[in-house]
Write a protein that holds these residues in place. Structure first.
Motif, PDB file in Angstrom:
ATOM      1  N   VAL A  77       0.761  -1.312  -0.141  1.00 52.88           N
ATOM      2  CA  VAL A  77       0.034  -0.023   0.006  1.00 52.88           C
ATOM      3  C   VAL A  77       0.923   1.239   0.060  1.00 52.88           C
ATOM      4  N   HIS A  78       0.561   2.316  -0.712  1.00 56.44           N
ATOM      5  CA  HIS A  78       1.564   3.421  -0.954  1.00 56.44           C
ATOM      6  C   HIS A  78       0.601   4.733  -0.908  1.00 56.44           C
ATOM      7  N   LEU A  79      -0.151   4.669  -0.101  1.00 55.82           N
ATOM      8  CA  LEU A  79      -1.164   5.490   0.367  1.00 55.82           C
ATOM      9  C   LEU A  79      -0.407   6.857   1.067  1.00 55.82           C
ATOM     10  N   SER A  80       0.480   6.440   1.951  1.00 58.68           N
ATOM     11  CA  SER A  80       1.389   7.376   2.787  1.00 58.68           C
ATOM     12  C   SER A  80       1.982   8.470   1.742  1.00 58.68           C
ATOM     13  N   GLU A  81       2.527   7.923   0.656  1.00 61.63           N
ATOM     14  CA  GLU A  81       3.384   8.517  -0.176  1.00 61.63           C
ATOM     15  C   GLU A  81       2.386   9.456  -1.298  1.00 61.63           C
ATOM     16  N   LEU A  82       1.414   9.063  -1.394  1.00 57.21           N
ATOM     17  CA  LEU A  82       0.207   9.665  -2.290  1.00 57.21           C
ATOM     18  C   LEU A  82      -0.408  11.019  -1.540  1.00 57.21           C
ATOM     19  N   LEU A  83      -0.511  10.798  -0.301  1.00 57.03           N
ATOM     20  CA  LEU A  83      -0.900  11.961   0.668  1.00 57.03           C
ATOM     21  C   LEU A  83      -0.085  12.981   0.626  1.00 57.03           C
TER      22      LEU A  83
ATOM     23  N   GLY B 136       0.051  16.697  -0.498  1.00 54.09           N
ATOM     24  CA  GLY B 136      -0.231  17.801   0.473  1.00 54.09           C
ATOM     25  C   GLY B 136      -1.461  17.753   1.177  1.00 54.09           C
ATOM     26  N   MET B 137      -1.898  16.315   1.365  1.00 51.34           N
ATOM     27  CA  MET B 137      -3.243  16.232   2.106  1.00 51.34           C
ATOM     28  C   MET B 137      -2.881  15.376   3.475  1.00 51.34           C
ATOM     29  N   THR B 138      -3.611  15.699   4.489  1.00 52.32           N
ATOM     30  CA  THR B 138      -3.578  14.911   5.724  1.00 52.32           C
ATOM     31  C   THR B 138      -4.448  13.580   5.541  1.00 52.32           C
ATOM     32  N   ALA B 139      -3.972  12.661   6.557  1.00 49.69           N
ATOM     33  CA  ALA B 139      -5.032  11.465   6.466  1.00 49.69           C
ATOM     34  C   ALA B 139      -6.259  12.041   7.184  1.00 49.69           C
ATOM     35  N   LYS B 140      -6.277  12.878   8.095  1.00 50.63           N
ATOM     36  CA  LYS B 140      -7.432  13.235   8.450  1.00 50.63           C
ATOM     37  C   LYS B 140      -8.587  13.929   7.499  1.00 50.63           C
TER      38      LYS B 140
ATOM     39  N   SER C 166      -5.713   4.018   8.820  1.00 51.38           N
ATOM     40  CA  SER C 166      -4.420   3.904   9.641  1.00 51.38           C
ATOM     41  C   SER C 166      -4.159   2.360   9.457  1.00 51.38           C
ATOM     42  N   ILE C 167      -4.969   1.549   9.357  1.00 52.71           N
ATOM     43  CA  ILE C 167      -4.670  -0.130   9.135  1.00 52.71           C
ATOM     44  C   ILE C 167      -4.635  -0.157   7.685  1.00 52.71           C
ATOM     45  N   LEU C 168      -5.394   0.641   6.707  1.00 56.38           N
ATOM     46  CA  LEU C 168      -5.051   0.480   5.368  1.00 56.38           C
ATOM     47  C   LEU C 168      -3.686   0.909   5.116  1.00 56.38           C
ATOM     48  N   ARG C 169      -3.305   1.864   5.687  1.00 57.18           N
ATOM     49  CA  ARG C 169      -1.877   2.711   5.227  1.00 57.18           C
ATOM     50  C   ARG C 169      -0.883   1.752   5.596  1.00 57.18           C
ATOM     51  N   SER C 170      -1.070   1.006   6.744  1.00 57.83           N
ATOM     52  CA  SER C 170       0.122   0.177   7.328  1.00 57.83           C
ATOM     53  C   SER C 170       0.272  -1.137   6.706  1.00 57.83           C
ATOM     54  N   GLY C 171      -0.680  -1.589   5.820  1.00 55.03           N
ATOM     55  CA  GLY C 171      -0.566  -2.831   4.926  1.00 55.03           C
ATOM     56  C   GLY C 171      -1.347  -3.962   5.569  1.00 55.03           C
ATOM     57  N   LYS C 172      -2.042  -3.633   6.850  1.00 56.16           N
ATOM     58  CA  LYS C 172      -2.393  -4.799   7.803  1.00 56.16           C
ATOM     59  C   LYS C 172      -4.001  -4.950   7.376  1.00 56.16           C
ATOM     60  N   ALA C 173      -4.402  -4.116   6.483  1.00 55.90           N
ATOM     61  CA  ALA C 173      -5.957  -4.485   6.195  1.00 55.90           C
ATOM     62  C   ALA C 173      -6.086  -5.902   5.363  1.00 55.90           C
ATOM     63  N   SER C 174      -7.010  -6.644   5.717  1.00 55.34           N
ATOM     64  CA  SER C 174      -7.476  -7.940   5.133  1.00 55.34           C
ATOM     65  C   SER C 174      -8.204  -7.688   4.012  1.00 55.34           C
ATOM     66  N   GLY C 175      -8.724  -6.568   3.830  1.00 51.51           N
ATOM     67  CA  GLY C 175      -9.507  -6.134   2.877  1.00 51.51           C
ATOM     68  C   GLY C 175     -10.096  -4.829   2.787  1.00 51.51           C
TER      69      GLY C 175
ATOM     70  N   ASN D  26      -6.976  11.794  -6.970  1.00 51.02           N
ATOM     71  CA  ASN D  26      -6.984  12.027  -8.466  1.00 51.02           C
ATOM     72  C   ASN D  26      -5.696  11.166  -8.767  1.00 51.02           C
ATOM     73  N   CYS D  27      -6.074   9.689  -8.419  1.00 47.20           N
ATOM     74  CA  CYS D  27      -5.079   8.775  -8.910  1.00 47.20           C
ATOM     75  C   CYS D  27      -5.849   7.537  -9.321  1.00 47.20           C
ATOM     76  N   ASP D  28      -4.956   6.553  -9.671  1.00 46.28           N
ATOM     77  CA  ASP D  28      -5.204   5.149 -10.122  1.00 46.28           C
ATOM     78  C   ASP D  28      -5.331   4.096  -8.967  1.00 46.28           C
ATOM     79  N   VAL D  29      -6.055   3.068  -9.012  1.00 48.79           N
ATOM     80  CA  VAL D  29      -5.757   1.988  -8.052  1.00 48.79           C
ATOM     81  C   VAL D  29      -4.384   1.650  -8.249  1.00 48.79           C
ATOM     82  N   GLY D  30      -3.861   1.428  -9.012  1.00 54.99           N
ATOM     83  CA  GLY D  30      -2.428   0.935  -9.235  1.00 54.99           C
ATOM     84  C   GLY D  30      -1.356   2.012  -8.467  1.00 54.99           C
ATOM     85  N   ASP D  31      -1.792   3.116  -8.135  1.00 54.42           N
ATOM     86  CA  ASP D  31      -1.088   3.955  -7.534  1.00 54.42           C
ATOM     87  C   ASP D  31      -1.169   3.867  -6.155  1.00 54.42           C
ATOM     88  N   ILE D  32      -2.054   3.200  -5.531  1.00 55.39           N
ATOM     89  CA  ILE D  32      -2.467   2.965  -4.058  1.00 55.39           C
ATOM     90  C   ILE D  32      -1.739   1.568  -3.861  1.00 55.39           C
TER      91      ILE D  32
END
Length: 75
Positions: free
Chosen positions: A5-11, A15-19, A33-42, A56-62
């Motif tokens: 999961v590359h969500l932190s990099e995209l944020l 220039g956007m916060t997780a909040k 947070s669970i998704l960003r950490s890669g610990k989400a099972s779905g 403004n991204c594609d699924v493959g960016d995340i």
């Protein structure tokens, strides 16, 4: 893990916060947070759709696949 999961990099790039993203997408900070950490099972497609829309991204960016099976067996 085979899916990373590359969500932190995209944020950071956007220039956007997780909040801020949580408020836009309609999920809790704990779930993001669970998704960003890669610990989400779905994750719901609806959630991925909204994340992609607001970042403004594609699924493959995340989500990226590293070419391996999670259990260590390669095809």
């Amino acid at each position: 893990m085979a899916i990373t999961v590359h969500l932190s990099e995209l944020l950071k790039e956007r220039g956007m916060t997780a909040k801020e993203l949580c408020a836009l997408v309609g999920i809790t900070e704990a779930n993001l947070s669970i998704l960003r950490s890669g610990k989400a099972s779905g994750v719901r497609f609806h959630t991925i759709n909204r994340i992609c829309y607001y970042l403004n991204c594609d699924v493959g960016d995340i989500l990226r696949f590293d070419g391996r099976l999670e259990d260590g067996h390669e095809m």
